[in-house]
Design a protein around this motif. Structure first.
Motif, PDB file in Angstrom:
ATOM      1  N   GLN A 126       0.812  -1.217   0.000  1.00 38.58           N
ATOM      2  CA  GLN A 126       0.000   0.000   0.000  1.00 38.58           C
ATOM      3  C   GLN A 126       0.847   1.269   0.000  1.00 38.58           C
ATOM      4  O   GLN A 126       0.547   2.234  -0.703  1.00 38.58           O
ATOM      5  N   ALA A 127       1.901   1.285   0.789  1.00 42.15           N
ATOM      6  CA  ALA A 127       2.739   2.482   0.881  1.00 42.15           C
ATOM      7  C   ALA A 127       4.083   2.114   1.474  1.00 42.15           C
ATOM      8  O   ALA A 127       4.189   1.186   2.278  1.00 42.15           O
ATOM      9  N   VAL A 128       5.101   2.858   1.081  1.00 45.92           N
ATOM     10  CA  VAL A 128       6.424   2.714   1.648  1.00 45.92           C
ATOM     11  C   VAL A 128       6.753   4.021   2.369  1.00 45.92           C
ATOM     12  O   VAL A 128       6.897   5.065   1.738  1.00 45.92           O
ATOM     13  N   LEU A 129       6.824   3.956   3.691  1.00 46.87           N
ATOM     14  CA  LEU A 129       7.123   5.126   4.503  1.00 46.87           C
ATOM     15  C   LEU A 129       8.546   5.041   5.036  1.00 46.87           C
ATOM     16  O   LEU A 129       9.058   3.948   5.300  1.00 46.87           O
ATOM     17  N   ALA A 130       9.162   6.197   5.193  1.00 44.75           N
ATOM     18  CA  ALA A 130      10.465   6.238   5.854  1.00 44.75           C
ATOM     19  C   ALA A 130      10.252   6.187   7.366  1.00 44.75           C
ATOM     20  O   ALA A 130       9.142   6.407   7.863  1.00 44.75           O
ATOM     21  N   GLN A 131      11.313   5.894   8.090  1.00 40.50           N
ATOM     22  CA  GLN A 131      11.256   5.831   9.554  1.00 40.50           C
ATOM     23  C   GLN A 131      12.484   6.529  10.118  1.00 40.50           C
ATOM     24  O   GLN A 131      13.579   6.446   9.563  1.00 40.50           O
ATOM     25  N   THR A 132      12.305   7.233  11.223  1.00 40.75           N
ATOM     26  CA  THR A 132      13.424   7.853  11.909  1.00 40.75           C
ATOM     27  C   THR A 132      13.157   7.811  13.401  1.00 40.75           C
ATOM     28  O   THR A 132      12.146   7.250  13.849  1.00 40.75           O
ATOM     29  N   GLN A 133      14.048   8.405  14.173  1.00 39.35           N
ATOM     30  CA  GLN A 133      13.895   8.400  15.622  1.00 39.35           C
ATOM     31  C   GLN A 133      14.319   9.750  16.181  1.00 39.35           C
ATOM     32  O   GLN A 133      15.340  10.313  15.785  1.00 39.35           O
ATOM     33  N   ILE A 134      13.506  10.284  17.062  1.00 42.29           N
ATOM     34  CA  ILE A 134      13.808  11.521  17.774  1.00 42.29           C
ATOM     35  C   ILE A 134      13.847  11.183  19.253  1.00 42.29           C
ATOM     36  O   ILE A 134      12.830  10.807  19.837  1.00 42.29           O
ATOM     37  N   GLY A 135      15.015  11.308  19.853  1.00 46.11           N
ATOM     38  CA  GLY A 135      15.156  10.884  21.239  1.00 46.11           C
ATOM     39  C   GLY A 135      14.906   9.402  21.338  1.00 46.11           C
ATOM     40  O   GLY A 135      15.516   8.593  20.624  1.00 46.11           O
ATOM     41  N   ASP A 136      13.955   9.013  22.167  1.00 43.97           N
ATOM     42  CA  ASP A 136      13.641   7.586  22.331  1.00 43.97           C
ATOM     43  C   ASP A 136      12.359   7.187  21.616  1.00 43.97           C
ATOM     44  O   ASP A 136      11.844   6.091  21.834  1.00 43.97           O
ATOM     45  N   ARG A 137      11.853   8.042  20.740  1.00 47.63           N
ATOM     46  CA  ARG A 137      10.589   7.772  20.063  1.00 47.63           C
ATOM     47  C   ARG A 137      10.779   7.536  18.565  1.00 47.63           C
ATOM     48  O   ARG A 137      11.518   8.258  17.906  1.00 47.63           O
ATOM     49  N   VAL A 138      10.097   6.536  18.050  1.00 48.52           N
ATOM     50  CA  VAL A 138      10.120   6.207  16.625  1.00 48.52           C
ATOM     51  C   VAL A 138       9.070   7.049  15.908  1.00 48.52           C
ATOM     52  O   VAL A 138       7.933   7.179  16.379  1.00 48.52           O
ATOM     53  N   TYR A 139       9.461   7.607  14.773  1.00 49.61           N
ATOM     54  CA  TYR A 139       8.552   8.420  13.962  1.00 49.61           C
ATOM     55  C   TYR A 139       8.507   7.888  12.532  1.00 49.61           C
ATOM     56  O   TYR A 139       9.439   7.232  12.059  1.00 49.61           O
ATOM     57  N   LEU A 140       7.416   8.203  11.861  1.00 47.10           N
ATOM     58  CA  LEU A 140       7.257   7.910  10.441  1.00 47.10           C
ATOM     59  C   LEU A 140       7.539   9.184   9.654  1.00 47.10           C
ATOM     60  O   LEU A 140       7.506  10.281  10.196  1.00 47.10           O
ATOM     61  N   LYS A 141       7.808   9.025   8.353  1.00 47.13           N
ATOM     62  CA  LYS A 141       8.162  10.210   7.572  1.00 47.13           C
ATOM     63  C   LYS A 141       7.697  10.095   6.136  1.00 47.13           C
ATOM     64  O   LYS A 141       7.887   9.073   5.480  1.00 47.13           O
ATOM     65  N   PHE A 142       7.069  11.165   5.655  1.00 45.11           N
ATOM     66  CA  PHE A 142       6.825  11.350   4.231  1.00 45.11           C
ATOM     67  C   PHE A 142       7.948  12.228   3.674  1.00 45.11           C
ATOM     68  O   PHE A 142       8.205  13.307   4.201  1.00 45.11           O
ATOM     69  N   THR A 143       8.615  11.772   2.621  1.00 45.71           N
ATOM     70  CA  THR A 143       9.515  12.632   1.864  1.00 45.71           C
ATOM     71  C   THR A 143       8.875  12.789   0.491  1.00 45.71           C
ATOM     72  O   THR A 143       8.969  11.903  -0.348  1.00 45.71           O
TER      73      THR A 143
END
Length: 414
Positions: A371-388
């Motif tokens: 369905q979709a390919v999202l990027a992933q990153t981390q800020i501090g101790d939390r995982v986030y998703l990312k649209f580029t």
């Protein structure tokens, strides 16, 4: 499962078919950019594009540059020249001929704590070690903080260390943040630092009338990295290294009688190998040239403006939904966010770990379903998703669909 994802985070499929045709031609002709006698027409075309780029970034007539494989090589060249210029100017030492000077272990390169990893990589390859890179704290918008920079320089002075270069980032990988270039240029000049700007991500804003102002101050940089496979929409590999004063290329210049004899230079014959860390390399400038002939600057500007507008609208959608947390207002076209699950149990010991698990699983499931390919990153101790958001054909409806899938998956996982 669908046969083609509705939205892909790093989708590179703008209407630039001519660039792909150029890629085929480059591979088929197997033309090398070593020297004038091997590729005279390609040498002239690349130099014309370099001159055009230098003008766009506000560089003077004495500026020059060379095409590279991408941001990694361009950042390496910027720090290579920064190191060698410092050795020559302040230590009367030729790193090219004599290697590293005794003071080299004290050399320091400053950059923001969220700068690209290739700054550390370049320092290691240059014999300075990763310990030579000093990260400077950022502000709430993930931009290098000038106050912290001034304090860091003072600390280095007290420790008898030698700052030689300052790296500004125009478009951090995660957030698209742009460091405060005018303030950094002033500090670099005050402390006699080489200012290198890593504009691999955000350099393309120079083509946009609406967003060019975000690059104010970039003309003060001693060198600039540009990477064309991002917002210039070119197939990899394709990048450039720009130099404010071409005389600094002399620091790495070498001659070989069978390739670029000194008599060529005396006769005014340009051999691009004299300003490159590559010998054999591809005619990648052709891709950008053909794309510019096809679209023109305005065509590029329209695509850039469209994707930035979409990022702003995407951020608004996310901020308006209580089940999402927006990490930052987008500066360019990257939108970082996360799904916020309700804790499973009141007695849950680690709600952050639970939230990270849910966001990772959302990303994995969307990819597995096609369905979709999202990027992933981390800020501090939390995982986030990312649209580029690089595809100018992506619509807000496409983004809304993906956000709905994310919310549905999150609720199902809860």
């Amino acid at each position: 499962m669908v046969s083609q994802p509705t939205c892909i985070a790093h989708l590179h499929c703008p209407p630039l078919i001519p660039a792909l045709a150029a890629e085929v031609l480059i591979s088929a002709t197997n033309q090398s950019m070593d020297s004038w006698d091997q590729s005279p027409a390609a040498t002239v075309l690349e130099q014309q594009l370099v001159n055009w780029l230098c003008q766009k970034f506000g560089y003077p007539a004495i500026a020059d540059g060379v095409f590279t494989s991408g941001g990694t090589q361009s950042n390496f060249m910027g720090l290579l020249l920064a190191r060698d210029r410092f050795c020559q100017t302040y230590l009367n030492w030729s790193a090219q001929k004599q290697g590293l000077p005794p003071e080299a272990p004290r050399f320091r390169i400053l950059c923001s704590e969220v700068s690209h990893f290739t700054i550390r990589q370049a320092a290691a390859l240059l014999g300075l070690g990763e310990q030579a890179v000093v990260p400077v704290k950022t502000d709430a918008a993930f931009r290098l903080c000038p106050t912290q920079l001034a304090q860091t320089l003072e600390h280095l002075k007290q420790e008898n260390l030698i700052p030689i270069a300052l790296v500004a980032t125009v478009g951090t990988t995660d957030f698209g943040s742009i460091d405060p270039l005018p303030e950094m240029a002033t500090i670099a000049q005050t402390h006699n630092l080489w200012l290198h700007v890593d504009a691999a991500y955000g350099g393309a804003l120079v083509l946009s009338d609406r967003h060019r102002s975000k690059l104010a101050g970039i003309e003060a940089a001693d060198s600039i990295t540009v990477d064309f496979h991002k917002l210039f929409y070119q197939p990899i590999s394709c990048g450039a290294f720009l130099l404010k004063d071409r005389v600094h290329f002399d620091l790495i210049k070498l001659h070989a009688d069978y390739l670029n004899p000194e008599s060529n230079q005396a006769a005014g014959i340009p051999d691009l190998v004299t300003k490159s860390v590559q010998t054999t390399r591809r005619f990648d400038a052709l891709k950008l040239w053909i794309s510019l002939q096809n679209l023109g600057q305005q065509g590029f500007a329209t695509m850039i403006d469209t994707t930035i507008d979409l990022a702003i609208e995407t951020a608004r959608l996310i901020a308006a939904n209580r089940r999402f947390e927006l990490a930052n207002p987008p500066m360019i076209n990257a939108v970082v966010f996360r799904y916020c699950p309700t804790p499973l149990l009141p007695t849950m010991n680690d709600p952050i770990a639970w939230s990270n698990q849910v966001n990772r699983q959302i990303r994995t499931t969307l990819m597995q379903r096609g369905q979709a390919v999202l990027a992933q990153t981390q800020i501090g101790d939390r995982v986030y998703l990312k649209f580029t958001l690089l595809n100018p054909r992506t619509t807000l409806d496409d983004i809304s669909n993906v956000l709905n899938w994310i919310q549905q998956l999150g609720q199902a996982l809860e």
